[in-house]
Design an enzyme around this catalytic site. Structure first.
Site, PDB file in Angstrom:
ATOM      1  N   ASP A   8      41.599  42.557  47.997  1.00 19.46           N
ATOM      2  CA  ASP A   8      40.415  42.788  47.446  1.00 19.46           C
ATOM      3  C   ASP A   8      39.194  41.902  48.107  1.00 19.46           C
ATOM      4  OD1 ASP A   8      41.870  44.128  45.659  1.00 19.46           O
ATOM      5  OD2 ASP A   8      41.276  43.302  43.948  1.00 19.46           O
ATOM      6  N   LYS A 106      42.883  50.330  43.927  1.00 22.44           N
ATOM      7  CA  LYS A 106      43.463  50.240  42.528  1.00 22.44           C
ATOM      8  C   LYS A 106      42.477  49.909  41.357  1.00 22.44           C
ATOM      9  CE  LYS A 106      43.553  45.464  43.340  1.00 22.44           C
ATOM     10  NZ  LYS A 106      42.856  45.038  42.295  1.00 22.44           N
ATOM     11  N   CYS A 151      44.179  38.869  41.019  1.00 16.55           N
ATOM     12  CA  CYS A 151      44.619  40.109  41.811  1.00 16.55           C
ATOM     13  C   CYS A 151      45.790  39.437  42.651  1.00 16.55           C
ATOM     14  CB  CYS A 151      43.873  41.074  42.634  1.00 16.55           C
ATOM     15  SG  CYS A 151      42.804  41.688  41.251  1.00 16.55           S
TER      16      CYS A 151
HETATM   17  C1  VGL Z   1      39.937  40.927  40.249  1.00 12.90           C
HETATM   18  C2  VGL Z   1      39.126  40.710  38.129  1.00 12.90           C
HETATM   19  C3  VGL Z   1      38.581  42.059  37.998  1.00 12.90           C
HETATM   20  C4  VGL Z   1      40.502  40.478  41.530  1.00 12.90           C
HETATM   21  C5  VGL Z   1      39.556  42.418  40.265  1.00 12.90           C
HETATM   22  O1  VGL Z   1      40.525  40.970  42.592  1.00 12.90           O
HETATM   23  O2  VGL Z   1      41.109  39.297  41.322  1.00 12.90           O
HETATM   24  N1  VGL Z   1      39.578  40.126  39.361  1.00 12.90           N
HETATM   25  N2  VGL Z   1      39.020  42.846  38.996  1.00 12.90           N
END
Ligand code: VGL
Ligand code: ZN
Length: 203
Positions: A8, A106, A151
């Site tokens: 991410d 995701k 994540c």
């Molecule tokens: C994430 C919160 C919401 C992450 C993704 O990538 O850690 N955190 N969505």
């Protein structure tokens, strides 16, 4: 055979983004430098439909940071972020993509969040990453990216549960730290699960 999983690294998680991770930019040069040490590199991309249930905006009276129950699991509510097709959802422009083989999406189901790059938060649906790695003979996974306490944490716990030898690159991760110390607690939890906490110069 080992693989690097870059979690991410997207505009919305960088300073100025919708769900900015403090100092999130710092993971980009680390992620870029790491890649040369791996025969296989993949990325994950948080990829929510509009109106995703993890967004506080979908729950009247709730604010980002509040907790609710979603399906059968506890869910922290977030600002709208990483909405499919938006600039915020794009992988960081400075992230080197030349050696990235595949990007796994995701969080695409409106009704359930997916912190892990392997499964949604209820462990019902698979992103395909497990099969992809096993087909290529990967038995060791190195994880870096954003965010340490969400994540990266859940991807690492799943990698361990699936039986991969698992390393987390400490200097290649940054935490949201909604509560002070969340990042540190996440590293401790990953270590307890059998992941090795390491640094990029060890790759
Ligand atoms: C994430 C919160 C919401 C992450 C993704 O990538 O850690 N955190 N969505
Ligand atoms: Zn998300």
């Amino acid at each position: 055979m080992r693989a690097l999983v870059l979690v991410d690294i997207q505009n919305d998680f960088l300073p100025g983004g919708a769900l900015a991770v403090p100092d999130g930019n710092a993971v980009i040069p680390v992620a870029n430098a790491l890649q040369a040490a791996f025969p296989l590199v993949v990325c994950s991309q948080d990829w929510h439909p509009t109106g995703h249930k993890s967004f506080a905006s979908q729950h009247p009276g709730k604010r980002p940071g509040d907790q609710i129950q979603l399906e059968r699991v506890a869910q922290t509510l977030w600002p709208d972020h990483c909405v499919q097709g938006t600039r915020g959802a794009e992988l960081a422009a400075d992230l080197d993509m030349q050696r990235v083989d595949t990007v796994f999406h995701k969080g695409t189901d409106r009704n359930i969040d997916s912190y892990s790059t392997f499964f949604d938060n209820e462990h019902r649906k698979d992103t395909g990453l497990r099969d992809y790695l096993e087909k290529r003979g990967v038995d060791e996974v190195w994880v870096a990216g954003l965010a340490t306490d969400y994540c990266v944490l859940f991807s690492t716990l799943d990698a361990r549960q699936l039986g991969f030898r698992t390393f987390v690159v400490e200097d290649g991760c940054r935490a949201v730290d909604l509560a002070e110390g969340d990042g540190e607690r996440a590293f401790a939890e990953m270590a307890r699960a059998g992941a090795r906490i390491t640094r990029s110069d060890q790759a």
